[in-house]
Each structure stands twice: as structure tokens, then as C-alpha cells.
Design a protein around this motif. Structure first.
Motif, PDB file in Angstrom:
ATOM      1  N   ILE A 244      30.681  43.028  43.176  1.00  0.00           N
ATOM      2  CA  ILE A 244      30.478  44.472  43.150  1.00  0.00           C
ATOM      3  C   ILE A 244      29.699  44.822  41.878  1.00  0.00           C
ATOM      4  O   ILE A 244      30.006  44.323  40.798  1.00  0.00           O
ATOM      5  N   LEU A 245      28.688  45.642  42.035  1.00  0.00           N
ATOM      6  CA  LEU A 245      27.908  46.069  40.869  1.00  0.00           C
ATOM      7  C   LEU A 245      28.834  46.835  39.929  1.00  0.00           C
ATOM      8  O   LEU A 245      29.503  47.772  40.348  1.00  0.00           O
ATOM      9  N   PRO A 246      28.905  46.417  38.663  1.00  0.00           N
ATOM     10  CA  PRO A 246      29.855  47.097  37.761  1.00  0.00           C
ATOM     11  C   PRO A 246      29.553  48.588  37.651  1.00  0.00           C
ATOM     12  O   PRO A 246      28.418  49.025  37.861  1.00  0.00           O
ATOM     13  N   GLU A 247      30.587  49.323  37.310  1.00  0.00           N
ATOM     14  CA  GLU A 247      30.429  50.768  37.122  1.00  0.00           C
ATOM     15  C   GLU A 247      29.581  51.025  35.887  1.00  0.00           C
ATOM     16  O   GLU A 247      29.739  50.343  34.872  1.00  0.00           O
ATOM     17  N   THR A 248      28.711  51.999  35.967  1.00  0.00           N
ATOM     18  CA  THR A 248      27.874  52.313  34.803  1.00  0.00           C
ATOM     19  C   THR A 248      28.678  52.999  33.706  1.00  0.00           C
ATOM     20  O   THR A 248      28.259  53.049  32.556  1.00  0.00           O
ATOM     21  N   THR A 249      29.843  53.517  34.084  1.00  0.00           N
ATOM     22  CA  THR A 249      30.670  54.193  33.093  1.00  0.00           C
ATOM     23  C   THR A 249      31.630  53.238  32.399  1.00  0.00           C
ATOM     24  O   THR A 249      32.369  53.636  31.511  1.00  0.00           O
ATOM     25  N   ALA A 250      31.613  51.975  32.845  1.00  0.00           N
ATOM     26  CA  ALA A 250      32.554  51.004  32.278  1.00  0.00           C
ATOM     27  C   ALA A 250      32.246  50.788  30.791  1.00  0.00           C
ATOM     28  O   ALA A 250      31.123  50.987  30.334  1.00  0.00           O
ATOM     29  N   GLN A 251      33.277  50.363  30.072  1.00  0.00           N
ATOM     30  CA  GLN A 251      33.091  50.129  28.643  1.00  0.00           C
ATOM     31  C   GLN A 251      32.105  48.977  28.432  1.00  0.00           C
ATOM     32  O   GLN A 251      32.192  47.932  29.062  1.00  0.00           O
ATOM     33  N   ALA A 252      31.112  49.207  27.573  1.00  0.00           N
ATOM     34  CA  ALA A 252      30.053  48.221  27.389  1.00  0.00           C
ATOM     35  C   ALA A 252      30.425  47.250  26.288  1.00  0.00           C
ATOM     36  O   ALA A 252      30.057  47.420  25.133  1.00  0.00           O
ATOM     37  N   THR A 253      31.196  46.236  26.648  1.00  0.00           N
ATOM     38  CA  THR A 253      31.568  45.233  25.651  1.00  0.00           C
ATOM     39  C   THR A 253      30.367  44.324  25.397  1.00  0.00           C
ATOM     40  O   THR A 253      29.805  43.767  26.337  1.00  0.00           O
ATOM     41  N   PRO A 254      29.964  44.161  24.128  1.00  0.00           N
ATOM     42  CA  PRO A 254      28.810  43.284  23.858  1.00  0.00           C
ATOM     43  C   PRO A 254      29.103  41.861  24.315  1.00  0.00           C
ATOM     44  O   PRO A 254      30.255  41.409  24.303  1.00  0.00           O
ATOM     45  N   LYS A 255      28.065  41.169  24.725  1.00  0.00           N
ATOM     46  CA  LYS A 255      28.236  39.791  25.175  1.00  0.00           C
ATOM     47  C   LYS A 255      27.180  38.911  24.529  1.00  0.00           C
ATOM     48  O   LYS A 255      26.089  39.364  24.201  1.00  0.00           O
ATOM     49  N   ARG A 256      27.548  37.627  24.392  1.00  0.00           N
ATOM     50  CA  ARG A 256      26.586  36.657  23.872  1.00  0.00           C
ATOM     51  C   ARG A 256      25.955  35.926  25.048  1.00  0.00           C
ATOM     52  O   ARG A 256      26.334  36.127  26.199  1.00  0.00           O
ATOM     53  N   ARG A 257      25.028  35.039  24.710  1.00  0.00           N
ATOM     54  CA  ARG A 257      24.348  34.289  25.766  1.00  0.00           C
ATOM     55  C   ARG A 257      25.343  33.492  26.615  1.00  0.00           C
ATOM     56  O   ARG A 257      25.117  33.248  27.795  1.00  0.00           O
ATOM     57  N   SER A 258      26.440  33.094  25.986  1.00  0.00           N
ATOM     58  CA  SER A 258      27.410  32.267  26.714  1.00  0.00           C
ATOM     59  C   SER A 258      27.956  32.983  27.941  1.00  0.00           C
ATOM     60  O   SER A 258      28.486  32.349  28.854  1.00  0.00           O
ATOM     61  N   ALA A 259      27.823  34.314  27.993  1.00  0.00           N
ATOM     62  CA  ALA A 259      28.292  35.041  29.176  1.00  0.00           C
ATOM     63  C   ALA A 259      27.376  34.787  30.370  1.00  0.00           C
ATOM     64  O   ALA A 259      27.754  35.041  31.514  1.00  0.00           O
ATOM     65  N   LEU A 260      26.164  34.312  30.096  1.00  0.00           N
ATOM     66  CA  LEU A 260      25.209  34.036  31.172  1.00  0.00           C
ATOM     67  C   LEU A 260      25.272  32.551  31.480  1.00  0.00           C
ATOM     68  O   LEU A 260      24.908  31.716  30.640  1.00  0.00           O
ATOM     69  N   VAL A 261      25.758  32.231  32.632  1.00  0.00           N
ATOM     70  CA  VAL A 261      25.978  30.827  33.002  1.00  0.00           C
ATOM     71  C   VAL A 261      24.660  30.057  32.935  1.00  0.00           C
ATOM     72  O   VAL A 261      23.651  30.515  33.482  1.00  0.00           O
ATOM     73  N   PRO A 262      24.632  28.921  32.236  1.00  0.00           N
ATOM     74  CA  PRO A 262      23.393  28.132  32.224  1.00  0.00           C
ATOM     75  C   PRO A 262      22.956  27.761  33.644  1.00  0.00           C
ATOM     76  O   PRO A 262      23.797  27.523  34.524  1.00  0.00           O
ATOM     77  N   VAL A 263      21.662  27.749  33.845  1.00  0.00           N
ATOM     78  CA  VAL A 263      21.121  27.551  35.195  1.00  0.00           C
ATOM     79  C   VAL A 263      20.549  26.152  35.327  1.00  0.00           C
ATOM     80  O   VAL A 263      19.739  25.722  34.503  1.00  0.00           O
TER      81      VAL A 263
END
Lengths: 172, 842
Positions: free
Chosen positions: B192-211
Motif C-alpha cells: 500500500i502506498l504510504p500515507e503522505t501525512t505519515a511521520q517522515a522518519t529519515p532513512k539511510r541507504r540501508s532502507a533501500l534493499v540492494p538490487v
């Protein structure tokens, strides 16, 4: 309103048909690709004369001219308006790379799935005295085999090495 | 290549190159079935968008799959689950049906690189971040001041974008969603596409699964020989695997294509919206447009250089006997025209667009066949799509926000003006319907379904929420118009069934001899079915309403037209007197039958006996038993479904009411019918308005039966006027809106309109006008007469996957082509069918 693309107006296929003094180049005009590849071939032949020019001056010149002309002819067969040949050549080289890349680096070997066996430390509710008592009651060789386990498996002690260390025992 | 993202803060992407990108979600502009003027407006909005984005930008059109749970969540919202087990069962069944045809929707994404400021400092910072990242050290987060400054810069960019695109800043969760979407293309695993009102917790590259990427899928070779013999020329696809899963379970085979050649001539608008209509290709296509916008002054300089080159080439190729010189002439013409366009509009800009498209499947052969299909579809408009060998991975990354534009992209850039590029209408939307409620239909604006479970392209679902309309301060009524057998009654029953299952109540009139609504209601609930021909219940208003005041008022409204009394005439006044509540109580009159007895024997008022005689003329008729037979139990107004079977009744025509000599000749069926319909609508209004918290629907199938009578029409208008405040809606079935909805007021107060098949051209045009479309547009007329639920031949039924096709106009005035979805529960589906044996068996 209609859509009109002007790519053609700006991507003009460039050819060389005349020398700087305005005289016509025989067999021209030539594309940049033809000129560059012909010049590259000529340079290559010049640099490697020791390898191939053993039949005298005239035959060597004829061979070199034929090779350069061949390269110019072949590159002239490329369809007009084709993309940058260097870019396409890079793509062809890339296509022969095989296997996975991970973050741009080739992944030479994918690790086979394997099981990792290790002792598991389980914290149970209970006192240290209880654990000591449990250990005291343990007599090697006297435990009864669990019918659910394979009888051929060696019986394990009630406490692991790590648990014993935690209890302050000296490793045996 | 390496993923260049270092960190994600709010909608900012910090990259290894030092460039920071800002991401936004955009909304599509209403498009599709609209008159050319409206389409031109949409194009102008796009032109405004392109002009608002100087420099580089990346636009994405993502074909996202819709999670069935998300659909069902919308169906369950606002429903008392504990008291609606049938609706829960329908929702459970819907999970399965929705999953089968994998509906989708388009998500639009805009990513803009922000200015780097001091380039030396930015490069140093990027190098420092890269080194820290390579050494495994924690990357130092950007300062708050820097983030604020970048966000302000991003805001300045989107403030220039036309508001209709509703740019919404993304969150890091959206960036992760996009990353996963790109990994899982073709696998239909979108979350599900996250809500735009959701809290924007910063993320590092590690949140993006290596491809894991494998161009040409060489890792699929089972032997070394196969691997060596794999021909890269025929394997132009990319195998993409998420590194957090065993790859053999999660490979997505993606074929990337780039627009490599464009038509030489002009592409007419409307008609050339290649990106706006991309779902008409019947493929799930993701597109990306790398855009570079340059101001006209800068372009004029470049054009000057091009002109010099052109002159030089004319000189170089002078005397050449080939087509090359004519190509130079054409280039010269284009260049001249281009210069003239830029000169004529000083605000015009140049757009260099590289369009990359991606199709995917879990199987490489299928992905390649999709790529071929997409290329063929583009060829129809003289565009050429290419898959340059060795560039599949490069193209994948060029679709990724944060990746700098590479030489490949620049090589394939196509040049036009913002006005021209806007004719592609990339951000087009044909969305109609509500966010929750009943699952009404699937949007087939991109083309009819290919088979029962395969929509054409990204087909969103259409929900209808009549219950929520009251809370949104809009009318929830809906009208259906269509040919005989086009499916009006079916969809009315579907909608009515949903009201019942969701805890509401319905009141329906049924003019069919089969009493189909009675049978349908009995299949769903415990209804009270009033059959006028063979009554099991009495509709005597004095008995039906517990409140005698209401009963007396309804009885008066019923008897006045029945007895053809003028309210101020002697008998009219007498009727009014005897129907006074006090009088009725004093005389212990509890039914119309006892009223007749009282008038005949006990009433001392003048003219009582004559009135009794007049009433007896009706009460003795078999047809009027439904009112005057006291042996019948009184109608149960508390039943969840009240159905009136009225096939033996007729209503007077308008001419019969307007001309006295015709009026005098009215038969008893018409006189009684006229009064009885007024009684039904009166009962419906009172019953539907009784509970402000419960949705009540008054269903009028074959609506001409009610609206051909002046009284019936007025009652319906009153019903719709007051309905919104009382959570009551009208579901109306009609053949011709011009005839059956003669009142402008009634037409205007029914916002949801559904036009089904009409083979007759005149009726089709009336329907199109009713929807607010151009009735003289021959394409639209043909769409309704020939392309909506068409029968292959005269002997055959409409194929199952083409049934229920229609045009839907929602309460916001948006129109889309749709296909009504049957209820998910088979029993509900069968109960609603009214066609022949073949229909019921289907």
C-alpha cells in the motif's frame, strides 16, 4: 495545437566531403565514424608494422590501404542517423558481462544456502540455585534417552558450555 | 551502478554526487471522456507544469497494483461489522475476486534536483559522504539548517506548478515504496502506498534493499554451455532480484525501452497523447521522462550554432547525389519553424525529453513479448521504441530518482517545445468514484476487459458511497439509463443489495410480471412483499402507520386522486373532515374499510353516503384489496426491504391528465394506479426519512411508471430534495433520461449517473447529453451504440467479460468508461440476474 518534434533540426548528421581548401574528397562525403575508424585503423597498422609488414614496401602499402578502405567502407554501411557508435560499442561490451551485479559490482559467486548449527542460549525463569541443583543431579551416562530423538544422536549435557561459564564454572 | 542515495530526509534524497533531489507525488488531471475544449485545458495545464520546471527533472508514471485488502478496507469502513455478517461475507469473497483481476492505478511522481550552491563545497561534502559510506562509518546527517534551506528551495519550485497537479511532498517511506516497486515490477506485489501525512522518519541507504541485476538473465542458464551460448542480442531484458530474498523466488524480468525515433510530421491533438493513453496499450507500463527544460534565449543560441552546422553541411555535401541533401533541407525547414515558434512566444521553452518505458513479468519470454507489444503500439503513432543492447541496467537506473542524467539519456533526448510536449498529457487521470463504500465497477477507460479477469492496462476500481454522501453534504442518489437488457435492473439490485447488507433498508417498486424484485429480496433478507394482484399485506395507511396523524395525512393524499376530489369541493371538504385525527379517534375508525362503513351508516355529515358509495366503487374491486381488505395483515414498515409488485397497475399518460375528455375515460387500473403510486412514494418517504442514522434507498426501477404521473414526479423531487438530510437516497432506473426524468430539478439533483448500452442513436444521444458529454460527437455515439456491451451477433449473448459496460459520471462530474462488477458472492449474483436461462446460468 499539435506536437512537432525538432530533434531532426538539431541532430544533423555531420559528414566530411571537402578538404579545408574546398576541394572534394574522393569517394566522399564521409561520416565522422568513417573518418575516425579509418584513421584509427591506419594508426594501428602504422604502430604494428613489425608484425605484419614483411613483404616489402609496395605490398605492405597495398595491404594497409585495403584494410583502411575496408574499415571505412564497413563503417559507411552503418545506417545514417545512428546513435553515437562509441556509446553503442560500450553497450555491446556490457552485454557480454554475465552474472549478477550487486550495487554495480559483479557478483562472481552466489553463496550457496547452508545451515548454521550452534548452541542456543536459553534464559529460563529460575534461580541460580535451581540451575546448580540441576547440574548436580546430572550424571553423565545416566540420562534416559528421549524417545522422540534419534537414538544414534549423542546425548547432550543439560548445560551448555556457555551456561557453565555464566555459572562461574571452569571449562573442563 | 551503485545506488547513489545516501540518505532520505522528508522528501529530499541526498546522493553520492552531492546533488540533492526533492520528490513529490502528483495528481493526474481529469482526462478521458471530455470534450476537446476540456482536453485543451488539460494540455495547457501540462504546458504550465513543464514551464515551471527549469533545468532537469524526472517524471514517473507508475502502474501500481491495488492491494485487495485496501479495497476491502474501503468497503468495510463505516460499517458495523458485528451486525452486518452478509457484508463481511461479501467482502471476504471480494478479496478473492479483486485479486484475480489485479486492478491497478497510476501513481505520478516528480523528482527535481535542487541547486547545489557552492559546487566545490558540495563536491567535498559528497566525497566525504562517499568515503564514510565506503568505510562503513556512519554518514554524518545533514544539518537542520541545510535541510530547511533545501526544503525551502524545493517549495519554491513546486509553488510554480499548477495547483491542479496537487504536488504532495513524499516521505522516506514513499522512497522505499518506489524502490520496492521498481524491484518487484511485474510481480504484482506492490504494498500500500504510504500515507503522505505519515511521520517522515529519515532513512539511510540501508532502507533501500540492494538490487541484484543480471542483464540478459544469464544466471538462468542451467549449464555452462547454455550460459556461453546465450545470445545477448535476443535477451534484451533485465533480471532484477531483491537481495533480501532467495532470488529464485523473486525474480522480476523487466524490459526497458527508450523512445529512439519520433514522427517527422505533426501529431494532432487530441489523439497523440502517447503517455496519457498508455494504459490503452493493455500493458502494465511504467514510464519515466527525463526532462531538461531550457529557456528560449539559450535555445536560440544553440539553434544558431545548428544553423551554422547546417550551412557547413550543405557546403560539405554540395554536389552529392543522395537523399542526404534532402534530409538537410528538411532539417533546415524544421530549424526555421522552431526558431519561429520560439520567437512568437517569448515564454516558450525547449523541452529535451528522454522517455524510457518498462514492462515486466515473472518470466523473461513474457516480458519480451510485452516489450514487442508496447513497441508495436507506439509504432501505430509512428514512434520507434528501441532496446539498445547492453543498456537495460542503465535504463533501469535512469528511471530512478536521484541518479544523474547519463550520456545514454542525453543521446536519446527528443526535442520539442513545452506546448508540444504537453500534448502527450502524461499526467492524465480518468478517476471517478468515492474512496470507500460499495465496489461498483472497474474503470475501463483504457479499453474493455480482455477477458473476465484481465483488465486493459492499469484499471482502477470505482467505489460508490451513498451512505457517506450525507456526511460529505452531497446527494447520494444515482440513476441508471440504458437499453432493455443492458443491465440496469441488475446493477440496481447490486446497489440495493449492498445497502441491505451494509445495514440499511430499501423500498422498491416492481412493475415486472415476474415480480423479480420480490424474488430477489427474498433471496437476501426477510422482506415484506406487497403484491397488488395477490396481496398478502394491506397498505391501508390508517392501519400501516402507528401514528394516526401520519396515517390520516397519507390516507388523505391517497384518496384525493383516487376519488378525483377537488379539495375545496363539498366531498373534498367532507373527506378532509372525516380524516381529521380527532374525528377518527372519536369514531374509532382504524381503517379505510371502517371509514366506508362509518360514512355509509353512522356519519351525519352531508354527502357522507355519496362519498361512501364512491369509495365502495373501488373497495369492491379485486384490484383494491391491497387497501381495503381488513383481513390482510398490515404492511410491516419496519421490514428491511419493502417491495411493491405493481405489474397490474397502469398510470395515466400525460395527455390523459391534461385533456379532460381523455381524463374522464380513464380506466380503474389507471385511476387506482395513479393513486397507489402516490401512496407508495408517500410511504417510501416516511419510511426512508424515519431514521437519520440508517441509510435508506428508494428504488424505482422502470422509473417512467412513476415520473409519467405529475404526482409521482413531484413526490420523487421532494424525496431527493429532502433525502440528503435524512440519509435517504433514490436509485432510479430509466430508458431515456429526457422522457423519464422530465424535470430539470430531478435530473440535477441526481449527481451519480450511469449510462449503459443504447443501440438506438437518439436515445444514446439523450443519454450522452444527460452525462454532460457532447451528444453530437460521433465517436461517443458509436461508443454507446456499438462499443458498449456489444453482442457478437444477433443470436449470441454479450460475452461475460463485456457485460455491464457503461459510462459513469460521479458527483464531481467526472466521467469514465466502466464495467459494473457483479457481487462477489455467487448467490447474490444469481439473485440479481433477470435475463433468460442462459443469463442465470452464466
Amino acid at each position: 495545437m499539435a506536437l512537432k518534434w525538432y530533434t531532426r533540426a538539431r541532430r544533423i548528421p555531420q559528414m566530411i566531403g571537402r578538404t579545408p581548401d574546398g576541394s572534394r574528397i574522393p569517394g566522399g562525403p564521409y561520416t565522422f565514424t568513417q573518418v575516425v575508424s579509418g584513421a584509427a585503423m591506419g594508426a594501428l597498422l602504422w604502430a604494428t608494422t613489425g608484425l605484419w609488414a614483411h613483404g616489402g614496401l609496395l605490398p605492405s602499402v597495398i595491404i594497409a590501404a585495403a584494410l583502411v578502405a575496408g574499415v571505412v567502407f564497413l563503417t559507411g554501411q552503418l545506417p545514417p542517423g545512428m546513435r553515437n557508435p562509441v556509446l553503442l560499442a560500450v553497450g555491446v561490451l556490457r552485454a557480454f558481462n554475465q552474472g549478477f551485479t550487486l550495487d554495480g559490482d559483479p557478483l562472481k559467486k552466489t553463496a550457496a544456502l547452508h545451515q548454521v548449527a550452534t548452541d542456543v542460549l536459553v534464559f529460563e525463569r529460575g534461580s541460580r540455585a535451581g540451575l546448580e541443583k540441576q547440574q548436580e543431579e546430572y550424571e553423565p551416562g545416566t540420562e534416559t534417552a528421549d524417545p522422540a530423538l534419534d537414538p544414534e544422536l549423542p546425548a547432550r549435557p543439560a548445560l551448555s558450555a556457555v551456561q557453565r561459564l555464566i555459572l562461574g564454572e571452569q571449562p573442563s | 551502478m551503485k545506488n547513489p542515495i545516501i540518505a532520505l530526509h522528508q522528501n529530499l534524497r541526498f546522493t553520492t554526487s552531492g546533488q540533492v533531489w526533492a520528490d513529490y507525488l502528483l495528481s493526474g488531471v481529469g482526462y478521458g471522456l471530455r470534450p476537446p475544449e476540456k482536453k485543451e485545458q488539460a494540455r495547457e495545464l501540462h504546458q504550465g507544469l513543464f514551464r515551471a520546471l527549469p533545468g532537469e527533472s524526472l517524471m514517473l508514471g507508475l502502474c501500481s497494483t491495488l492491494d485487495p485488502y485496501q479495497v476491502v478496507q474501503g468497503m468495510l469502513e463505516g460499517v458495523d461489522i458485528d451486525n452486518c455478517p452478509d457484508w463481511v461475507a461479501e467482502c471476504e469473497a471480494t478479496l478473492e475476486t479483486v485479486e484475480r483481476f489485479s486492478p491497478g492505478r497510476r501513481i505520478y511522481w516528480l523528482s527535481v534536483p535542487l541547486e547545489m550552491g557552492n559546487k566545490t563545497w558540495a563536491s567535498f561534502r559528497a566525497a566525504k559522504d562517499s568515503v564514510e559510506s565506503a568505510l562503513g562509518l556512519p554518514v554524518s546527517p545533514p544539518s537542520k539548517e541545510r535541510i530547511q534551506s533545501l526544503l525551502a528551495q524545493a517549495r519554491r519550485i513546486v509553488e510554480r506548478i499548477p495547483a491542479v497537479f496537487q504536488p504532495v511532498p513524499t516521505t522516506p517511506a514513499h522512497a522505499v515504496w518506489l524502490h520496492q516497486h521498481m524491484l518487484d515490477r511485474g510481480l504484482y506485489r506492490d504494498g500500500i502506498l504510504p500515507e503522505t501525512t505519515a511521520q517522515a522518519t529519515p532513512k539511510r541507504r540501508s532502507a533501500l534493499v540492494p538490487v541484484l541485476m543480471d542483464e540478459g538473465g544469464t544466471t538462468d542458464a542451467t549449464s555452462r554451455k547454455d550460459k556461453l551460448l546465450a545470445n545477448p542480442l535476443t535477451r534484451r531484458f533485465l533480471k532484477v532480484v531483491s537481495s533480501d530474498l532467495p532470488y529464485e523466488h523473486a525474480a522480476s524480468y523487466q524490459s526497458m525501452l527508450v523512445v529512439s525515433n519520433v514522427p517527422d510530421g505533426e501529431m494532432l491533438f487530441p489523439g497523440g497523447e502517447m503517455l496519457g493513453r498508455i494504459d490503452e496499450s493493455a500493458l502494465a507500463v511504467d514510464w519515466a521522462m527525463r526532462l531538461t527544460v531550457r529557456a528560449s534565449k539559450e535555445v536560440l543560441r544553440t539553434n544558431q550554432r545548428a544553423l551554422e552546422t547546417l550551412n557547413e553541411q550543405f557546403s560539405q555535401r554540395e554536389g552529392e547525389l543522395s537523399h542526404g541533401v534532402s534530409a538537410l533541407h528538411m532539417a533546415a525547414e524544421d530549424l526555421s519553424e522552431y526558431a519561429a515558434v520560439l520567437e512568437s512566444d517569448k515564454n516558450e521553452v525547449e523541452c529535451q525529453a528522454t522517455i524510457i518505458l518498462s514492462v515486466a513479468a515473472p518470466d523473461p519470454e513474457v516480458a519480451q513479448s510485452y516489450a514487442t507489444g508496447l513497441a508495436t503500439w507506439f509504432e501505430g503513432a509512428s514512434y520507434k521504441l528501441s532496446q539498445p543492447i547492453g543498456y537495460q541496467e542503465e535504463m533501469w537506473w535512469q528511471m530512478y530518482p536521484g541518479v544523474p542524467t547519463g550520456p545514454f539519456t542525453r543521446e536519446y533526448a527528443q526535442i520539442t517545445t513545452s506546448g508540444g510536449l504537453a500534448t502527450l498529457v502524461p499526467f492524465a487521470s480518468a478517476h471517478v468514484g468515492d474512496q470507500r463504500g460499495t465496489l461498483l465497477a472497474i474503470n475501463i477507460n483504457t479499453g474493455p476487459m480482455l477477458d473476465e479477469h484481465t483488465p486493459c492496462g492499469a484499471a482502477p476500481l470505482i467505489m460508490h458511497d451513498p451512505d457517506g454522501a450525507t456526511d460529505r453534504n452531497v446527494a447520494g442518489s444515482i440513476a441508471f439509463c440504458g437499453d432493455l437488457g443492458s443491465g440496469k435492473s441488475y446493477v440496481l439490485k447490486k446497489e440495493a443489495g449492498a445497502v441491505l447488507d451494509r445495514g440499511g433498508r430499501i423500498i422498491a417498486t416492481d412493475r415486472t410480471a415476474r415480480g423479480e424484485w420480490g424474488a430477489w429480496a427474498q433471496a437476501l433478507t426477510d422482506p415484506c412483499v406487497v403484491d397488488v394482484a395477490d396481496p398478502q399485506w394491506s397498505c391501508d395507511p390508517l392501519r400501516a402507520f402507528p401514528d394516526l396523524t401520519v396515517g390520516a395525512r397519507v390516507a388523505h393524499a391517497f384518496l384525493t386522486p383516487l376519488l378525483n376530489l377537488q379539495p375545496t369541493s363539498e366531498q373534498g371538504v367532507l373527506l378532509s373532515e372525516v380524516l381529521e385525527v380527532k374525528y377518527l379517534r372519536d369514531q374509532e375508525i382504524g381503517s379505510l374499510s371502517s371509514l366506508i362503513e362509518h360514512l355509509a351508516s353512522d356519519c351525519a355529515l352531508d354527502g357522507a353516503k355519496d362519498l361512501a358509495r364512491l369509495m365502495r366503487a373501488f373497495s369492491r374491486k379485486e384490484l383494491c384489496r391491497v387497501i381495503f381488505d381488513v383481513s390482510l395483515p398490515s404492511i410491516d414498515l419496519g421490514a428491511p426491504a419493502l417491495v411493491f409488485l405493481t405489474y397490474q397497475l397502469a398510470l395515466p399518460k400525460k395527455a390523459e391528465l391534461e385533456h379532460e375528455h381523455l381524463f374522464r375515460q380513464l380506466g380503474i387500473e389507471k385511476i387506482f394506479g395513479r393513486a397507489f403510486f402516490a401512496l407508495i412514494t408517500g410511504i417510501a418517504k416516511i419510511a426512508c426519512f424515519s431514521d437519520l442514522d440508517q441509510l435508506a434507498a428508494f428504488i424505482v426501477d422502470e422509473g417512467h411508471a412513476v415520473t409519467s404521473s405529475t404526482e409521482g414526479l413531484e413526490t420523487l423531487i421532494d424525496f431527493v430534495r429532502d433525502g440528503r438530510k435524512h440519509r435517504a437516497v433514490l436509485f432510479f432506473g430509466s430508458h431515456d433520461p429526457d422522457q423519464d426524468l422530465p424535470s430539470e430539478v430531478l435530473r440535477g439533483l441526481i449527481p451519480w449517473r450511469i449510462l449503459m448500452r443504447h443501440t438506438d442513436e437518439t436515445l444514446a444521444k439523450n443519454g450522452l447529453r444527460w452525462l454532460g458529454l457532447d451528444p453530437d460527437d460521433p465517436e461517443l455515439v458509436e461508443l454507446i451504440t456499438k462499443q458498449t456491451s456489444p453482442r457478437p451477433d444477433q443470436e449470441s449473448l454479450v460475452p461475460t467479460h463485456r457485460r455491464g459496460e457503461c459510462l459513469i459520471r460521479d458527483d464531481a462530474g467526472r466521467v469514465a468508461r466502466a464495467r459494473i462488477l457483479p457481487p462477489a458472492l455467487k448467490a447474490r449474483d444469481q439473485a440479481a440476474r433477470t435475463g433468460g436461462r442462459a443469463d442465470v446460468a452464466a
